[in-house]
Motif scaffolding. Structure first.
Motif: not given
Lengths: 178, 155
Positions: A158, A162, A166, B6
């Motif tokens: 994860w 992530w 980004n 989120q």
């Protein structure tokens, strides 16, 4: 004068997304959930066998002798271990596709990238299975040796997804950087 | 707000994962139901069916097939209507136009359930709730850590 490293800047600078980016992100998450659900529609027999085989061979290197019982079942010290869909990381890969898909790159680039990710996840998964087996062989309880390690593995994936997501918002196309 | 979104996204993902995982759990399932149909008698005298076993009741409680009389005058509940029940497999006729099926179906599924425990001596190589909890806990810690790092601290 070179600027600060990218990782640091991403940590120090709060991520401000535009409305369109936020919408895109939501769509990505929705698609990711859908993709995970779709992955469970299939049994992935071959992948189960491959994962178990990789795990079995890695364990052999560590001196743990698993005995194959069936296509997706092995036995160790009289206990059966069955490889199911989560054991193959196929759900993780499916869920990562919408999150890692780079809209600024051609489809063929994305397909190639996801193929590399699939291979990487396969190796990572085999490694985490073997690590959990080694811990379990060292008398660590199953919940800690396997389940907590599984959660840790999901978390590492994860974090990687992530961070990459980004980055893709900051520099849309890795092809430009190349 | 953004962080909340989120967090929600993470929760959606993880819940989808849990749902999908429980979907593949092939544990034991059981269903039991009672089909009963009472119908009007067709008094077809003279057609005696002796010793005919009761026929199978219908599935899902939709309509009961007429029962066969085991002795005496033939009678069948032609217009039986099922009242309840899920699946009656073994039908028994009880004489005059009354069919009562009581079925209990126990289907033992595969070896492993969602938790990965199949019987006494089996473990699943999957994750389970502990893995999910670990993941969520680590993700929350990570998020808090990132938030602290990204916060602008005054001198």
């Amino acid at each position: 004068m070179p600027g600060p490293p990218r990782q640091n800047s991403s940590l120090l600078t709060p991520c401000k997304r535009s409305g369109a980016e936020r919408r895109t992100l939501w769509i990505r998450f929705a698609l990711a959930a859908l993709a995970v659900a779709v992955s469970y529609l299939f049994r992935w027999e071959s992948l189960r066998f491959l994962s178990s085989e990789a795990n079995l061979r890695l364990d052999l290197l560590a001196g743990i002798h698993l005995q194959r019982i069936s296509n997706d079942t092995v036995m160790w010290k009289g206990v059966l271990y069955r490889y199911e869909n989560p054991c193959t990381f196929v759900d993780v890969w499916f869920g990562s596709v919408p999150l890692l898909w780079n809209l600024a790159c051609p489809v063929i680039w994305n397909i190639g990238f996801m193929a590399i990710v699939a291979m990487g996840m396969f190796c990572f998964n085999a490694l985490r299975l073997s690590v959990s087996d080694i811990l379990f062989a060292a008398q660590v309880p199953w919940n800690l040796a396997h389940n907590v390690i599984s959660g840790l593995s999901y978390f590492l994936v994860w974090v990687w997804i992530w961070t990459r997501l980004n980055d893709s918002y900051r520099s849309p196309s890795p092809l430009d950087a190349a | 707000m953004k962080r909340l979104l989120q967090l929600l996204a993470v929760l959606i993902l993880t819940s989808a994962w849990v749902m999908a995982q429980s979907g593949t759990g092939t544990g034991a399932g059981s269903s039991s139901g009672t089909n009963s149909s009472t119908g009007s008698m067709n008094g077809q005298t003279g057609n005696s069916n002796t010793g005919a076993p009761g026929t199978q009741g219908s599935n899902n409680g939709t309509s009961a097939t007429p029962g066969q009389s085991t002795s005496g005058a033939s009678s069948a509940g032609e217009t039986g209507s099922s009242t309840s029940g899920n699946s009656g497999t073994a039908g028994t006729s009880t004489g005059a136009g009354t069919t009562t099926d009581t079925g209990t179906t126990n289907s033992a599924g595969g070896n492993a359930n969602a938790n990965g425990n199949a019987g006494a001596n089996s473990n699943s190589k999957g994750g389970g709730e502990i893995a999910l909890g670990t993941f969520l806990g680590l993700a929350a810690l990570w998020e808090v850590s990132r938030r602290k790092k990204s916060a602008v601290r005054p001198f």
